[in-house]
Every structure is written in C-alpha cells, then in structure tokens.
Design an enzyme around this catalytic site. Structure first.
Site, short mmCIF file in Angstrom:
data_model
loop_
_atom_site.label_atom_id
_atom_site.label_comp_id
_atom_site.label_asym_id
_atom_site.label_seq_id
_atom_site.Cartn_x
_atom_site.Cartn_y
_atom_site.Cartn_z
N ASN A 60 0.81 -1.22 0.00
CA ASN A 60 0.00 0.00 0.00
C ASN A 60 0.84 1.27 0.00
OD1 ASN A 60 -2.41 -1.55 0.21
ND2 ASN A 60 -2.07 -1.76 2.40
N CYS A 61 1.92 1.26 -0.74
CA CYS A 61 2.88 2.36 -0.75
C CYS A 61 2.84 3.07 -2.10
CB CYS A 61 4.28 1.78 -0.50
SG CYS A 61 5.62 2.97 -0.54
N GLY A 62 3.21 4.32 -2.10
CA GLY A 62 3.31 5.05 -3.36
C GLY A 62 4.36 4.46 -4.29
N THR A 64 4.76 1.16 -4.63
CA THR A 64 4.35 -0.22 -4.93
C THR A 64 4.41 -0.52 -6.42
OG1 THR A 64 2.98 -0.30 -2.94
CG2 THR A 64 2.48 -1.92 -4.63
#
Length: 183
Positions: A60-62, A64
């Site tokens: 759920n990371c920018g 990803t």
C-alpha cells in the site's frame, strides 16, 4: 596554502576509513536463512554465486508500482545468476498490514510476481531481521531502509555492492550499470 593542503589530506584520509571495502564480513549474505512467504526456510546459501537485489516491499505504498520494474529486472537477468528477493515489511506507515498469504496473493494478482518473497519481517531497529542487521554492520547506514522499496545489491561473493533508496527505480541506469558490471 598549507592549511588547504592539510584540510584536503585529512578529508581524503577520512573517506579512506569510511570506505565500504573496510567491512570485516565475519559472515556473508549466504550464511543466513529467512522464511519464505509460504513459510518454508530459504537458505540463502542456495543463492551462492548469484547476485541478489534485496528489496523491502509493501503493498500500500506510493512506490508499490516498482513491483513491475522489479519483475522486469528479474526476468531480464535471471538467466545470468540474478535473483530479486522481496522482503515485505510493515515498518513504514503501516503500508504492509496484510498476512503473508494476502501479500502473496496481492503480488501475484496485481504484478505477476515470480521472484522469491520472504515472510513479513522488520528491516530496521533492534528487531530487524539478522540480514538487515548484518547489512548495517558491514555497509553502514546507507543499507538501512528509510522507507519501502529500499534496495541492496549483494554481489556474487555474498557481500554488499551498493544500496539505493526508494526513489531509485529498479530499472534505473544506476542499478543497471552496477548489475551489468558484476553479473
């Protein structure tokens, strides 16, 4: 003029002692083990003589979207003794909250990941997995992840070649240049 020469000499001397080549390496990368995302033991000695890109990952990371480039990098060089090893961690912004099963399904469904993935572990601090403690001990703070998708290149001797922050994409010229030099 003498002061300038002395300052220059001291600066060069300082950087000589800070060199990554001074690492003692009582252990190498291949001396460690870690659990796979499905719970089996991964003996890193199975990767002996291979170059490994160790990456702490999160769903759920920018960053990803870097999974796509990691998979492409793996496919491009896997026949040249290259492995990408994804290491899920929930230490940065709670961006990997799922179970190992959920992480595996996410990676396979959304990014067709075929490179090896480990169980979710800590990658920094006192509770960091021994691989990451080893990296810090032998390569310094630049090997400690500051965020998700931090990359560490392990050469085919089991020693750290280089480390890159999250903003350095897997297919960047920085990473490709180092990989092509050492593969």
């Amino acid at each position: 003029m003498k002061l300038l020469k002395l300052t220059l000499f001291i600066t060069i001397l300082m950087f000589t002692f800070l060199s990554k080549s001074n690492a003692k390496y009582e252990k190498i990368f291949y001396d460690f083990e870690i659990k796979s995302i499905t719970g089996e033991n991964i003996k890193l000695s199975d990767y002996k003589d291979k170059t490994v890109l160790l990456v702490n990952v999160a769903s759920n990371c920018g960053f990803t979207k870097q999974y796509t480039e990691l998979q492409n990098l793996y496919e491009k060089y896997k026949d040249q003794n290259f492995i990408v090893l994804g290491v899920p961690s929930n230490q940065f912004g709670g961006q990997e909250p799922g179970s190992n099963k959920e992480i595996k399904e996410f990676c396979e469904t959304n990014f067709n990941i075929t490179f090896p993935m480990t169980e979710k572990v800590n990658v920094k601090g006192d509770d960091a997995h021994p691989i990451y403690k080893w990296a810090k001990e032998n390569f310094g703070n630049s090997s400690v992840p500051k965020w998700n998708f931090h990359k560490i290149i392990i050469n085919n001797e089991g020693k750290i070649e280089e480390a890159y922050g999250s903003f350095t994409k897997p297919l960047s010229s920085k990473i490709i240049t180092v990989l092509e030099k050492i593969l």
